[in-house]
Design a protein around this motif. Structure first.
Motif, short mmCIF file in Angstrom:
data_model
loop_
_atom_site.label_atom_id
_atom_site.label_comp_id
_atom_site.label_asym_id
_atom_site.label_seq_id
_atom_site.Cartn_x
_atom_site.Cartn_y
_atom_site.Cartn_z
N ALA A 1 39.24 71.32 45.49
CA ALA A 1 39.91 70.02 45.39
C ALA A 1 40.43 69.76 43.98
O ALA A 1 41.58 69.33 43.80
N SER A 2 39.62 70.01 42.98
CA SER A 2 40.07 69.78 41.61
C SER A 2 41.12 70.82 41.19
O SER A 2 42.05 70.51 40.44
N GLU B 1 43.27 72.21 43.25
CA GLU B 1 44.51 71.83 43.94
C GLU B 1 45.19 70.66 43.22
O GLU B 1 46.42 70.63 43.08
N LYS B 2 44.42 69.72 42.74
CA LYS B 2 44.99 68.58 41.99
C LYS B 2 45.71 69.08 40.73
O LYS B 2 46.82 68.65 40.43
N ARG C 1 48.90 70.99 41.79
CA ARG C 1 49.98 70.05 42.17
C ARG C 1 50.65 69.45 40.93
O ARG C 1 51.87 69.33 40.88
#
Length: 72
Positions: A36-37, A39-40, A43
């Protein structure tokens, strides 16, 4: 083992591949403890270069490289 991820990118020779033009100019965004981190961060980096078709950023699952037999 923690699920370590690496986010990096750079200019590619062909936008359809991951054949980087100059490995000395790779932009290492960072190492992250979870997807999750990572991917952030991916992005954010990809968004900054969205208008440049020759720039690619990727997420590498380092924990899979370090222990390929482990179950995710």
């Amino acid at each position: 083992m923690s699920k370590m991820h690496l986010v990096f990118g750079g200019r590619v020779k062909d936008p359809r591949t991951l054949d980087f033009s100059d490995l000395s100019k790779i932009d290492v965004v960072g190492f992250f403890p979870d997807y999750a981190s990572a991917e952030k961060a991916w992005r954010g980096a990809a968004q900054r270069t969205v208008d440049d078709a020759e720039m690619r950023y990727v997420i590498v699952h380092l924990h899979r490289l370090l222990d390929p037999d482990a179950k995710d």
